[in-house]
Design a protein around this motif. Structure first.
Motif, mmCIF file in Angstrom:
data_model
loop_
_atom_site.group_PDB
_atom_site.id
_atom_site.type_symbol
_atom_site.label_atom_id
_atom_site.label_comp_id
_atom_site.label_asym_id
_atom_site.label_seq_id
_atom_site.Cartn_x
_atom_site.Cartn_y
_atom_site.Cartn_z
ATOM 1 N N ARG A 213 1.161 -1.411 -0.248
ATOM 2 C CA ARG A 213 0.021 0.081 -0.008
ATOM 3 C C ARG A 213 1.149 1.350 0.010
ATOM 4 N N GLU A 268 -2.266 -10.264 -5.110
ATOM 5 C CA GLU A 268 -3.647 -9.294 -4.419
ATOM 6 C C GLU A 268 -3.576 -7.395 -5.028
ATOM 7 N N GLN A 272 -4.966 -4.569 -7.388
ATOM 8 C CA GLN A 272 -6.137 -4.063 -6.781
ATOM 9 C C GLN A 272 -5.386 -2.366 -6.345
ATOM 10 N N ASN A 273 -4.052 -2.498 -6.764
ATOM 11 C CA ASN A 273 -2.652 -1.099 -6.106
ATOM 12 C C ASN A 273 -2.643 -1.343 -5.400
ATOM 13 N N GLY A 275 -5.311 -0.643 -2.524
ATOM 14 C CA GLY A 275 -5.886 -0.488 -2.522
ATOM 15 C C GLY A 275 -5.916 1.231 -2.275
ATOM 16 N N MET A 306 -13.481 2.349 -5.323
ATOM 17 C CA MET A 306 -12.754 1.536 -4.676
ATOM 18 C C MET A 306 -13.347 0.122 -4.709
ATOM 19 N N GLU A 307 -14.341 0.108 -4.519
ATOM 20 C CA GLU A 307 -15.263 -1.510 -5.171
ATOM 21 C C GLU A 307 -15.605 -1.990 -6.198
ATOM 22 N N GLN A 309 -13.337 -0.517 -8.771
ATOM 23 C CA GLN A 309 -11.107 -1.294 -8.475
ATOM 24 C C GLN A 309 -11.647 -2.303 -8.555
ATOM 25 N N LYS A 310 -11.578 -2.972 -7.760
ATOM 26 C CA LYS A 310 -11.525 -4.150 -6.799
ATOM 27 C C LYS A 310 -12.408 -5.007 -8.056
ATOM 28 N N GLN A 311 -13.416 -4.552 -8.380
ATOM 29 C CA GLN A 311 -14.524 -5.626 -8.872
ATOM 30 C C GLN A 311 -13.392 -6.235 -10.683
ATOM 31 N N ALA A 313 -10.296 -5.417 -11.122
ATOM 32 C CA ALA A 313 -9.175 -6.317 -11.172
ATOM 33 C C ALA A 313 -9.794 -7.780 -10.845
ATOM 34 N N ALA A 314 -10.848 -8.233 -10.224
ATOM 35 C CA ALA A 314 -10.591 -9.562 -9.978
ATOM 36 C C ALA A 314 -11.342 -10.250 -11.547
#
Length: 413
Positions: A213, A268, A272-273, A275, A306-307, A309-311, A313-314
């Protein structure tokens, strides 16, 4: 003074970039006690600085031109004494970025205590300093930044303050960014994140996530790029949590951190950079961009951005053939060592390209495949690197055990 007859290994490019490696004292001193050991380490460091100065001088450079330093010690206890002389050599204004770790006694050649390598960009030090002794942050050369330095000197919420004579990041020629080794410090409190002294494995994991991070935040502030702009990563982890102890101490931890856990956490973090949202260091969330999406990537708030971004990335980095785990998008080398600064259990070191260079230069990660190779001693892991551009595959024996020959018939299980 010492007569320098042998210089370290070096490479000097036409663009003025110099790399010196394996700078060591030619005559390490013996020591009979801890006090002598520390003094001997300082003496070696002074020899190293003299050799480095001579090598830089031959390339018409000074220590102010140095952009990155690797400092390897036999014991981290030598760090404080050596640091005083390190500061005197490199200076406190716009110093090079640095990674400093202890790799254990008897590991360096000839039982030496100190080894150093460095990268320097010719003319970058003098040009960044004004005639009155002040500093200038930017220097343009042929339309590109010759050198840019991020030196965090105050407590912030986004990145740890530089507590020693080093900078968080140095960017050369507007293309390559070299980050100082990032450990798991919480920026506002400047304390290592921890899960308690009795759970060093979980503390190591937490520090590794925080280190990634911190690295993402530094990259965002320095070059407005993300972790997937990295050319490669070096991840240090404490050997005590990676390997069983050699003694029969019943209090030794039973659960050890596994190599694949370090890989998973790192993959991870890159996906996700860490976070971190773009513009985090400026307190702006997401910067406005060419697509006109504006703050928070076009979403109504930072949490939603952010959410999403996570999706994203997934969706990009997960596949059905990898047990639902993120792929490793960049080359990552994991090294177990005994000690890091301030008692850290993990550290992340990165070399990255800027956004402009990333778009202009073809950067790609090729797949590595593991295959078993029989030998007289055991079966070992062989990495096969396949690329049509390379005219075939390249084999590299990692040296560690992959599986036993007896496992050949286990495919039916």
């Amino acid at each position: 003074r010492m007569n320098v007859n042998v210089l370290p290994y070096g490479k000097f490019t036409s663009g003025g970039l110099l790399h010196l490696s394996e700078i060591m004292s030619p005559k390490p001193s013996p020591a009979s006690n801890l006090s002598d050991e520390a003094s001997a380490a300082v003496e070696e460091a002074l020899h190293i600085f003299q050799i480095a100065r001579s090598a830089l001088h031959r390339a018409s450079m000074t220590p102010q031109d140095v952009i990155y330093v690797h400092l390897y010690l036999s014991k981290i206890a030598h760090f404080a004494l050596i640091n005083q002389h390190y500061r005197a050599f490199f200076g406190a204004e716009l110093p090079p970025s640095r990674s400093c770790v202890a790799i254990g006694e008897g590991v360096l050649p000839g039982n030496r205590r100190v080894l150093l390598d460095l990268c320097a960009q010719k003319s970058s030090g003098k040009a960044m300093r004004s005639n009155d002794g002040g500093t200038k942050q930017l220097l343009y050369s042929s339309g590109n930044l010759l050198r840019e330095v991020l030196h965090v000197q105050g407590i912030s919420y986004w990145a740890p303050v530089c507590v020693g004579p080093y900078s968080q990041a140095n960017t050369v020629r507007g293309g390559m960014t070299m980050l100082a080794g990032q450990i798991g410090l919480d920026p506002p409190t400047m304390t290592l994140v921890s899960c308690g002294d009795k759970n060093r494995v979980e503390s190591c994991k937490a520090q590794l996530r925080q280190a990634w991070r911190n690295a993402a935040a530094v990259l965002d502030a320095q070059s407005n790029v993300t972790l997937d702009h990295c050319l490669g990563a070096l991840v240090y982890v404490n050997s005590d949590v990676m390997m069983p102890s050699n003694d029969d101490n019943n209090d030794a931890p039973q659960h050890l951190l596994l190599w694949n856990e370090v890989e998973d956490i790192s993959a991870e973090a890159v996906a996700q950079n860490g976070g971190i949202l773009s513009g985090f260091a400026d307190g702006q969330g997401i910067h406005s961009n060419d697509s006109g999406e504006g703050e928070f990537d076009g979403y109504e708030d930072e949490e939603t951005a952010m959410e999403m971004q996570k999706q994203r990335a997934a969706a990009v980095d997960m596949d059905d053939g990898n047990d639902g785990k993120p792929k490793i998008p960049i080359p990552i080398l994991i090294v177990a060592i005994p000690e890091m600064p301030v008692g850290a259990l993990s550290e992340v070191e990165l070399v990255c390209v800027t956004r402009k260079a990333f778009k202009g230069v073809g950067v790609a990660t090729v797949e590595l495949e593991l295959s078993k190779v029989s030998s007289d001693l055991s079966s070992k892991s062989l990495i096969q690197l396949g690329s049509a551009q390379m005219g075939g595959s390249i084999s590299w024996d990692c040296g560690y055990i992959y599986c036993d020959d007896d496992d050949d018939d286990d495919d039916d299980e």
